[in-house]
Design a protein around this motif. Structure first.
Motif, PDB file in Angstrom:
ATOM      1  N   ARG A 144       0.829  -1.216   0.000  1.00 14.96           N
ATOM      2  CA  ARG A 144       0.000   0.000   0.000  1.00 14.96           C
ATOM      3  C   ARG A 144       0.863   1.267   0.000  1.00 14.96           C
ATOM      4  NH1 ARG A 144      -4.467  -0.202   4.572  1.00 14.96           N
ATOM      5  NH2 ARG A 144      -2.808  -1.339   5.546  1.00 14.96           N
ATOM      6  N   ILE A 145       2.003   1.162   0.714  1.00 13.15           N
ATOM      7  CA  ILE A 145       2.880   2.335   0.800  1.00 13.15           C
ATOM      8  C   ILE A 145       3.436   2.702  -0.577  1.00 13.15           C
ATOM      9  CG2 ILE A 145       5.112   1.206   1.342  1.00 13.15           C
ATOM     10  CD1 ILE A 145       3.843   4.139   3.302  1.00 13.15           C
ATOM     11  N   TYR A 146       3.708   1.685  -1.408  1.00 13.46           N
ATOM     12  CA  TYR A 146       4.226   1.959  -2.754  1.00 13.46           C
ATOM     13  C   TYR A 146       3.152   2.609  -3.623  1.00 13.46           C
ATOM     14  CZ  TYR A 146       8.477  -0.509  -1.589  1.00 13.46           C
ATOM     15  OH  TYR A 146       9.658  -0.844  -1.009  1.00 13.46           O
TER      16      TYR A 146
ATOM     17  N   LEU B 160       0.868   4.551  -2.461  1.00 12.16           N
ATOM     18  CA  LEU B 160       0.836   5.950  -2.000  1.00 12.16           C
ATOM     19  C   LEU B 160       1.997   6.759  -2.566  1.00 12.16           C
ATOM     20  CD1 LEU B 160      -0.237   5.781   1.740  1.00 12.16           C
ATOM     21  CD2 LEU B 160      -1.391   6.968  -0.100  1.00 12.16           C
ATOM     22  N   TYR B 161       3.187   6.124  -2.575  1.00 13.99           N
ATOM     23  CA  TYR B 161       4.362   6.805  -3.160  1.00 13.99           C
ATOM     24  C   TYR B 161       4.097   7.140  -4.621  1.00 13.99           C
ATOM     25  CZ  TYR B 161       7.589   5.805   0.716  1.00 13.99           C
ATOM     26  OH  TYR B 161       8.228   5.772   1.909  1.00 13.99           O
ATOM     27  N   GLY B 162       3.595   6.144  -5.344  1.00 16.17           N
ATOM     28  CA  GLY B 162       3.298   6.318  -6.774  1.00 16.17           C
ATOM     29  C   GLY B 162       2.303   7.442  -6.992  1.00 16.17           C
ATOM     30  N   PHE B 163       1.273   7.461  -6.127  1.00 12.50           N
ATOM     31  CA  PHE B 163       0.247   8.491  -6.231  1.00 12.50           C
ATOM     32  C   PHE B 163       0.850   9.887  -5.964  1.00 12.50           C
ATOM     33  CE2 PHE B 163      -3.688  10.629  -4.630  1.00 12.50           C
ATOM     34  CZ  PHE B 163      -4.399  10.532  -5.816  1.00 12.50           C
ATOM     35  N   GLY B 164       1.701   9.966  -4.954  1.00 10.52           N
ATOM     36  CA  GLY B 164       2.364  11.237  -4.598  1.00 10.52           C
ATOM     37  C   GLY B 164       3.261  11.729  -5.722  1.00 10.52           C
ATOM     38  N   ILE B 165       4.035  10.788  -6.275  1.00 14.26           N
ATOM     39  CA  ILE B 165       4.948  11.165  -7.383  1.00 14.26           C
ATOM     40  C   ILE B 165       4.141  11.654  -8.582  1.00 14.26           C
ATOM     41  CG2 ILE B 165       6.584  10.204  -9.071  1.00 14.26           C
ATOM     42  CD1 ILE B 165       7.583   8.389  -6.713  1.00 14.26           C
ATOM     43  N   LEU B 166       3.047  10.956  -8.864  1.00 10.47           N
ATOM     44  CA  LEU B 166       2.176  11.338  -9.985  1.00 10.47           C
ATOM     45  C   LEU B 166       1.621  12.754  -9.791  1.00 10.47           C
ATOM     46  CD1 LEU B 166       1.124   9.742 -12.522  1.00 10.47           C
ATOM     47  CD2 LEU B 166      -1.032   9.532 -11.274  1.00 10.47           C
ATOM     48  N   LEU B 167       1.186  13.038  -8.560  1.00 10.57           N
ATOM     49  CA  LEU B 167       0.651  14.374  -8.268  1.00 10.57           C
ATOM     50  C   LEU B 167       1.728  15.446  -8.432  1.00 10.57           C
ATOM     51  CD1 LEU B 167      -1.683  13.948  -5.164  1.00 10.57           C
ATOM     52  CD2 LEU B 167      -2.321  14.591  -7.460  1.00 10.57           C
TER      53      LEU B 167
END
Lengths: 182, 57
Positions: free
Chosen positions: B2-4, B6-13
């Motif tokens: 799940r943390i990855y 979230l990381y992916g989502f953050g990087i995308l944003l």
């Protein structure tokens, strides 16, 4: 060891490119021809920065301001040449009503050396509008157009009648004391 | 896992935010400025690619 130093060099060069992009953003934003308009009505100065005109709805409707009937409107127009070449242009300021030019307030050629600026002043008085035969009584809306070469700045100027202010406080009058009945 | 996500989502944003700001900024750039930015962006991605290539990615 050498390969690592070489790969780091690529990374540093990439970072230099990134800093270069940011530098272009800053320098390119600074360079250019900038005009700032100051309008003073009833002792209040309004400053219209060059960025203001970039907004899409402003391009359509212009800047709106108003003053009491009879008050003069003072304009100050500052043109800055932030470029490495001399800037030569014509500046015109006129008043329009119903799509017709009714008054020419300014028509001047300006020549600006690199990184120099100039400020032009003019005043719009009600008497000038009256002379032109376009003073519409108590209320009136006019368009002031300022043209700097191909650039046009539009100001909608409204005149409104003098409204009464707050009534002054009157101190209560002394009430005469009735004389005692005998 | 799940943390990855979230990381992916953050990087995308972050990437989309920076992309949006750059697109807005580019509208106000002069033509030579746009060209120079394009050249520098190309060089930057090329150098990043070379950097990761050298590191064996």
């Amino acid at each position: 060891m050498e390969a690592k130093g070489k790969s780091n060099l690529y990374l540093y060069l990439a970072l230099v490119c990134f800093v270069g992009i940011l530098a272009i953003f800053v320098v390119d934003g600074y360079l250019g021809i900038y005009d700032t308009l100051y309008i003073t009505v009833q002792e209040h100065e309004q400053v219209i920065e060059p960025d203001y005109w970039q907004q899409s709805w402003v391009k359509e409707s212009g800047y709106t301001t108003g003053t009491r009937k009879g008050e003069p409107v003072y304009f100050r127009y500052k043109i800055e040449n932030r470029s490495f070449s001399t800037y030569l242009s014509n500046v015109e300021a006129s008043v329009w009503k119903g799509g017709k030019k009714i008054l020419q307030m300014l028509d001047e050629d300006v020549q600006l050396a690199p990184f120099e600026d100039v400020t032009l002043d003019w005043t719009l008085r009600v008497e000038d509008l009256e002379k032109a035969g376009f003073w519409a009584g108590e209320y009136g809306e006019y368009t002031v157009r300022i043209e700097l070469g191909q650039v046009e700045r539009k100001i909608i100027l409204s005149y409104y009648p003098e409204v009464p202010g707050y009534l002054e406080k009157i101190p209560p009058q002394p009430v005469p004391v009735p004389e005692p009945s005998r | 896992m799940r943390i990855y996500i979230l990381y992916g989502f953050g990087i995308l944003l972050c990437v989309s935010g920076v992309g949006y700001l750059a697109a807005e900024y580019i509208k106000n750039l002069s033509e030579p400025g746009k060209l120079a930015c394009l050249a520098l962006t190309t060089a930057m991605f090329g150098l990043f690619g070379k950097y990761f290539d050298e590191r064996g990615w």
